[in-house]
Design a protein around this motif. Structure first.
Motif, PDB file in Angstrom:
ATOM      1  N   GLY A  31       4.171 -20.935   7.876  1.00  0.00           N
ATOM      2  CA  GLY A  31       4.228 -19.821   8.792  1.00  0.00           C
ATOM      3  C   GLY A  31       4.056 -18.496   8.067  1.00  0.00           C
ATOM      4  N   GLU A  32       3.006 -17.764   8.416  1.00  0.00           N
ATOM      5  CA  GLU A  32       2.798 -16.434   7.835  1.00  0.00           C
ATOM      6  C   GLU A  32       3.830 -15.469   8.409  1.00  0.00           C
ATOM      7  N   VAL A  33       4.371 -14.632   7.549  1.00  0.00           N
ATOM      8  CA  VAL A  33       5.428 -13.721   7.970  1.00  0.00           C
ATOM      9  C   VAL A  33       4.848 -12.349   8.301  1.00  0.00           C
ATOM     10  N   ALA A  34       5.156 -11.886   9.505  1.00  0.00           N
ATOM     11  CA  ALA A  34       4.769 -10.537   9.917  1.00  0.00           C
ATOM     12  C   ALA A  34       5.915  -9.586   9.587  1.00  0.00           C
ATOM     13  N   VAL A  35       5.629  -8.599   8.768  1.00  0.00           N
ATOM     14  CA  VAL A  35       6.639  -7.628   8.331  1.00  0.00           C
ATOM     15  C   VAL A  35       6.109  -6.220   8.560  1.00  0.00           C
ATOM     16  N   LEU A  36       6.953  -5.364   9.104  1.00  0.00           N
ATOM     17  CA  LEU A  36       6.632  -3.952   9.255  1.00  0.00           C
ATOM     18  C   LEU A  36       7.061  -3.223   7.992  1.00  0.00           C
ATOM     19  N   ASN A  37       6.104  -2.565   7.322  1.00  0.00           N
ATOM     20  CA  ASN A  37       6.356  -1.820   6.095  1.00  0.00           C
ATOM     21  C   ASN A  37       6.319  -0.317   6.392  1.00  0.00           C
ATOM     22  N   PHE A  38       7.357   0.403   5.951  1.00  0.00           N
ATOM     23  CA  PHE A  38       7.451   1.848   6.173  1.00  0.00           C
ATOM     24  C   PHE A  38       6.979   2.600   4.929  1.00  0.00           C
ATOM     25  N   ASN A  39       6.033   3.500   5.093  1.00  0.00           N
ATOM     26  CA  ASN A  39       5.640   4.355   3.977  1.00  0.00           C
ATOM     27  C   ASN A  39       6.714   5.432   3.805  1.00  0.00           C
ATOM     28  N   THR A  40       7.569   5.253   2.816  1.00  0.00           N
ATOM     29  CA  THR A  40       8.707   6.166   2.630  1.00  0.00           C
ATOM     30  C   THR A  40       8.284   7.521   2.084  1.00  0.00           C
ATOM     31  N   ASN A  41       7.000   7.688   1.785  1.00  0.00           N
ATOM     32  CA  ASN A  41       6.501   9.010   1.368  1.00  0.00           C
ATOM     33  C   ASN A  41       6.007   9.830   2.553  1.00  0.00           C
ATOM     34  N   ALA A  42       5.817   9.168   3.696  1.00  0.00           N
ATOM     35  CA  ALA A  42       5.257   9.847   4.864  1.00  0.00           C
ATOM     36  C   ALA A  42       6.377  10.415   5.731  1.00  0.00           C
ATOM     37  N   GLN A  43       6.246  11.656   6.141  1.00  0.00           N
ATOM     38  CA  GLN A  43       7.229  12.258   7.039  1.00  0.00           C
ATOM     39  C   GLN A  43       6.999  11.762   8.467  1.00  0.00           C
ATOM     40  N   PRO A  44       8.032  11.544   9.243  1.00  0.00           N
ATOM     41  CA  PRO A  44       9.455  11.643   8.900  1.00  0.00           C
ATOM     42  C   PRO A  44      10.051  10.327   8.378  1.00  0.00           C
ATOM     43  N   LEU A  45       9.177   9.395   8.004  1.00  0.00           N
ATOM     44  CA  LEU A  45       9.670   8.088   7.544  1.00  0.00           C
ATOM     45  C   LEU A  45      10.342   8.163   6.180  1.00  0.00           C
TER      46      LEU A  45
END
Length: 529
Positions: free
Chosen positions: A276-290
């Protein structure tokens, strides 16, 4: 009497022919893509590319066809046991003899030797010639003789970690040195030369790749004459082609409703299988407001795994609570383990709104994001768009083709990257997605760390060098708990593989779990009519 004798001879001749003798022919497979990116196996990072190179190349070892939980010898004659030599861990492989490289332009077929293997592994370790260079840090390669390859590791590794690096997957594929040097790096991407059961014949951009059987394959000549690998991004078109007999195998959708529908179609068999391929949401911590942890956690609490799961259906997919899937690999977190550490992020949209207000964004915000036309990705982005709108976050979603999507996210074009992937063990998942060396664009060995995260390098490194498996697993879990607490990744679900085929197709093995994420087409695959 004479007629009776002739009749008996005819009956005997008929009985001598096996009733189920396989018919040779070309297997026609339709993949969910507009085109390929590379048939250089060390740059084959997408499912459509991996499934192509899997038919053309071999590794020193391989995952057992149809069952990725088992390692077997491939180009090597046996699986070695490591020894310590001069403070380094040494793995010594004896190569099979009379393994022939495919003939190619300007280079006739020749016997593969340790020179090709060393050249290929050095290429895999070179970030300018491979997408998987980070996996080979601290390794050196020696060739005592033409049929012996020795790999030395500065830091010992457990067999489960080491064999994955020299298996028929990613950087472990072995290229033929003379052909690679003759063709050059760019040409090799569209004219691959290996030792596998099928040889490259032709490539028509945005249309197909044609392969032919390798008559000199060391496991025996394939039962197929070849493989016609077609690019067909629209599922309806693939389904129609299968129903009409224009193709034999199609990559389908991780969608239980589609699976149930197709199970009723005559002369069609649907296969749902791991891994099973895993779907993960990745946050760019350099991008505002993330760049604010409160905002990232607000998004996590705004999302509902069950809403995502409804898109694919239980059985085809399941919820996950860590980047490493506990269902398939040691080191993953179960729901209970994640909840016990407070990192399961059970849906709470009122809490999400409060976190946004605490971050100075009581009215929410807008973000521009890219998605791909590939169904498995697109529906997740569209669902995320609808879910986040409930807490005032507006996603402006732009659709691009799958190849462009992969190129652009590696250039930091997306503040929120949903990535669907399988990796052979926890170390590879964590190294490629959460180690600072793998940060896209700026990392020492850029890979798929879209979050720009650098807080668990020491835990990943400690786990990699730990030979006690219980301690290794504990370190992997600790690393993920930290990343989840910082909310740089939000695990969504794993999606099983779904393919449909004509009942005339026999893959030659059972489908349990396949790391290349397609059924596996090799010398035993056949068409029975």
């Amino acid at each position: 009497m004479r007629h009776r004798h002739i009749l008996l001879l005819l009956i005997a001749a008929a009985l001598a022919v096996p009733a189920l003798a396989p018919a040779a022919g070309t297997l026609r497979i339709a993949q969910n893509t507009t085109d390929l990116r590379s048939m250089d196996p060390h740059f084959a990072t997408t499912t459509e590319d991996r499934s192509l190179v899997d038919m053309i190349f071999n590794g020193l070892v391989r995952y057992k066809p149809g069952d990725g939980s088992v390692f077997e010898p491939d180009l090597a004659t046996a699986l070695p046991t490591p020894k310590m030599e001069g403070g380094k861990q040494a793995w010594t492989f004896t190569l099979r003899k009379k393994v022939m490289c495919h003939p190619s332009a300007g280079v006739p077929s020749y016997e593969l030797t340790s020179e090709d293997v060393i050249y290929s592994l050095q290429k895999s370790a070179d970030k300018n010639r491979s997408a998987y260079a980070a996996d080979y840090t601290g390794m050196t390669f020696e060739s005592p003789d033409p049929y012996t390859v020795k790999i030395l590791l500065e830091k010992p590794q457990s067999p489960i970690l080491f064999f994955a690096k020299v298996a028929n997957y990613s950087g472990g594929f072995i290229v033929c040195k003379k052909a690679y040097e003759k063709l050059g790096a760019d040409a090799f991407k569209t004219h691959p030369v290996g030792t596998g059961p099928f040889m490259f014949k032709s490539y028509s951009p945005q249309e197909r790749v044609q392969l032919v059987a390798n008559p000199a394959y060391f496991r025996g000549k394939p039962q197929l004459d070849g493989v016609d690998y077609r690019f067909m991004p629209d599922l309806s078109s693939r389904e129609l082609a299968l129903r009409n007999g224009q193709v034999d195998v199609i990559n389908a959708a991780p969608d239980k409703a589609w699976v149930d529908k197709m199970k009723g179609v005559p002369n069609v068999k649907v296969d749902v299988f791991g891994v099973g391929e895993v779907a993960v949401l990745n946050f760019n911590t350099n991008a505002q407001p993330l760049n604010k942890v409160e905002v990232r956690k607000a998004i996590a609490y705004a999302l509902d795994r069950d809403e995502f799961l409804a898109l694919v259906g239980p059985g085809v997919g399941e919820n996950v609570y860590s980047p490493v899937p506990a269902k398939f690999l040691p080191g993953g977190l179960t729901q209970q383990e994640a909840a016990a550490k407070g990192v399961d992020y059970k849906t709470d949209r009122e809490k999400a709104k409060k976190l946004l207000a605490d971050a100075g964004l009581p009215n929410g915000f807008s973000l521009d994001v890219l998605t791909t036309e590939m169904t498995g990705y697109r529906v997740l982005y569209e669902s995320m768009q609808a879910q986040l709108a409930k807490v005032g976050i507006k996603l402006n979603v732009k659709l691009v083709d799958h190849s462009s999507f992969h190129s652009m996210i590696r250039k930091d074009a997306n503040p929120l990257v949903i990535y669907i992937a399988w990796r052979p063990n926890a170390d590879v998942y964590l190294t490629q997605f959460l180690h600072s060396d793998s940060i896209v664009v700026t990392g020492k060995k850029p890979n798929t760390n879209f979050s720009h995260y650098d807080k668990i390098d020491n835990l990943i490194d400690q786990a990699r060098n730990e030979t006690d498996q219980a301690k290794q697993v504990a370190l992997w879990k600790e690393a993920q708990i930290k990343a989840l607490d910082d909310m740089v990744v939000y695990p969504i679900q794993y999606q099983n593989q779904v393919y449909a085929r004509s009942t005339a197709v026999d893959y030659g093995h059972e489908l349990v779990s396949v790391l290349a994420l397609y059924p596996g087409i090799d010398e035993k695959t056949r068409l029975t009519k």
